[in-house]
Design a protein around this motif. Structure first.
Motif, PDB file in Angstrom:
ATOM      1  N   UNK A 103       0.778  -1.226   0.000  1.00 56.49           N
ATOM      2  CA  UNK A 103       0.000   0.000   0.000  1.00 56.49           C
ATOM      3  C   UNK A 103       0.808   1.273   0.000  1.00 56.49           C
ATOM      4  N   UNK A 104       2.064   1.177  -0.394  1.00 54.34           N
ATOM      5  CA  UNK A 104       2.940   2.350  -0.429  1.00 54.34           C
ATOM      6  C   UNK A 104       2.999   2.889  -1.860  1.00 54.34           C
ATOM      7  N   UNK A 105       3.082   4.183  -1.998  1.00 54.45           N
ATOM      8  CA  UNK A 105       3.233   4.824  -3.302  1.00 54.45           C
ATOM      9  C   UNK A 105       4.706   4.721  -3.710  1.00 54.45           C
ATOM     10  N   UNK A 106       5.019   3.793  -4.603  1.00 55.49           N
ATOM     11  CA  UNK A 106       6.396   3.569  -5.036  1.00 55.49           C
ATOM     12  C   UNK A 106       6.635   4.223  -6.389  1.00 55.49           C
ATOM     13  N   UNK A 107       7.816   4.829  -6.527  1.00 50.57           N
ATOM     14  CA  UNK A 107       8.236   5.434  -7.788  1.00 50.57           C
ATOM     15  C   UNK A 107       9.586   4.839  -8.152  1.00 50.57           C
ATOM     16  N   UNK A 108       9.666   4.202  -9.312  1.00 54.29           N
ATOM     17  CA  UNK A 108      10.894   3.562  -9.763  1.00 54.29           C
ATOM     18  C   UNK A 108      11.535   4.421 -10.840  1.00 54.29           C
ATOM     19  N   UNK A 109      12.803   4.777 -10.654  1.00 53.27           N
ATOM     20  CA  UNK A 109      13.552   5.545 -11.646  1.00 53.27           C
ATOM     21  C   UNK A 109      14.598   4.624 -12.250  1.00 53.27           C
TER      22      UNK A 109
END
Length: 316
Positions: free
Chosen positions: A45-51
């Motif tokens: 439930x975490x807002x993950x951002x992958x770069x």
């Protein structure tokens, strides 16, 4: 909802051959340390951002697969060859047919990746610095610069690295470290008999003394041990029957990050990390897990104090 930024320089295109009704069944997925971490963060439930970067034909497929993962992806297009592997599991064991590490990042691609990471950091609460397979994709000093800059921007820095990359990140500044006992042996921080608990404790304590707030050391055959400013604990989790242990360490890292990004305690983070790793090992999908199952197992995780002078409550 907390936001976790995952630095993943070069995800891997994975091709796995299974057997279904006596016929080859070919599966295409995207993987690699950062992808598995972001996948578990999303499950929790975490807002993950992958770069990340992508390159070539494999990179085009990787980009498409990443779009279906459920987390936000920032991709940098570059020339060259992306990492990929082909594994055959029809015989019950994983047999490597092709394993390509891909071409190193060019100076321009690295500059673009670094800038994208800085930009996304402005909206994040915590950053995970993960590494690509192999040693040639990018120079280790990038991790020193990133760790230093992320802390300057106010982010908690969590690393799941080893070797030269770990040393570089430590020089830049690390808040939380997840490392395996095998990696501590390979890095010369403990002797070859890395299962010796006291050696692991001493190595972890040395890292804490050097400024790391929390060190979690995972062990293949036993529960992890954690050392922080409040003392040291042995982590005892339910012994679930594993199906595929790969990805359990990255799930552990994601569990830590999911709690710490929300301002939770070290004790809660460790319990969630241990539970995420245990649940992931019961599944065939790397970095996958049911959030409710993980939370239920986390309540069964025991932190046993090692040594004198503190109690479990101080693990927070």
């Amino acid at each position: 909802m907390p936001t976790v930024l995952v630095f993943a320089p070069a995800p891997i295109l994975t091709v796995t051959i299974e057997e279904h009704r006596d016929e080859p069944d070919v599966h295409f997925h995207v993987g690699g340390q950062g992808v598995w971490q972001a996948r578990m963060l999303t499950a929790l439930g975490v807002d993950a951002v992958l770069v990340c970067t992508v390159a070539g034909e494999a990179g085009a497929i990787t980009r498409h697969l990443l779009d279906d993962e459920g987390f936000r992806v920032v991709t940098i297009d570059r020339e060259g060859v992306s990492p990929a592997y082909v594994h055959d599991r029809r015989g019950g064991k994983r047999v490597a047919i092709v394993e390509a590490q891909g071409e190193p990042l060019s100076r321009h691609a690295l500059d673009a990746l670094y800038s994208a990471t800085l930009r996304e950091a402005a909206e994040a609460d915590l950053v995970i610095l993960s590494g690509p397979d192999g040693e040639t994709m990018l120079e280790a000093d990038v991790y020193r610069r990133l760790a230093s800059d992320m802390r300057e921007l106010g982010l908690t820095v969590l690393v799941d690295l080893a070797g030269n990359r770990l040393e570089a990140a430590l020089a830049g500044g690390v808040d939380v470290l997840k490392v395996s006992h095998e990696e501590l042996v390979a890095d010369g921080r403990v002797d070859d008999d890395g299962d010796d608990e006291q050696q692991l404790l001493d190595a972890a304590q040395s890292l804490v003394d050097d400024g790391v707030s929390l060190v979690a050391v995972t062990r293949a055959s036993e529960g992890s041990i954690v050392v922080g400013g409040g003392g040291a604990w042995r982590v005892v989790a339910p012994e679930l029957e594993p199906v595929d242990p790969r990805g359990a360490g990255d799930s552990y890292t994601a569990g830590l990050a999911s709690v710490l990004a929300a301002g939770g305690s070290h004790a809660e983070a460790v319990r969630t990390g241990a539970a995420a790793g245990a649940v992931n090992a019961t599944r065939r999908g790397l970095g996958t897990g049911d959030a409710e199952a993980i939370r239920a197992i986390a309540r069964k995780v025991d932190l046993q104090q090692i040594g004198e002078g503190s109690d479990e409550g101080k693990a927070s």
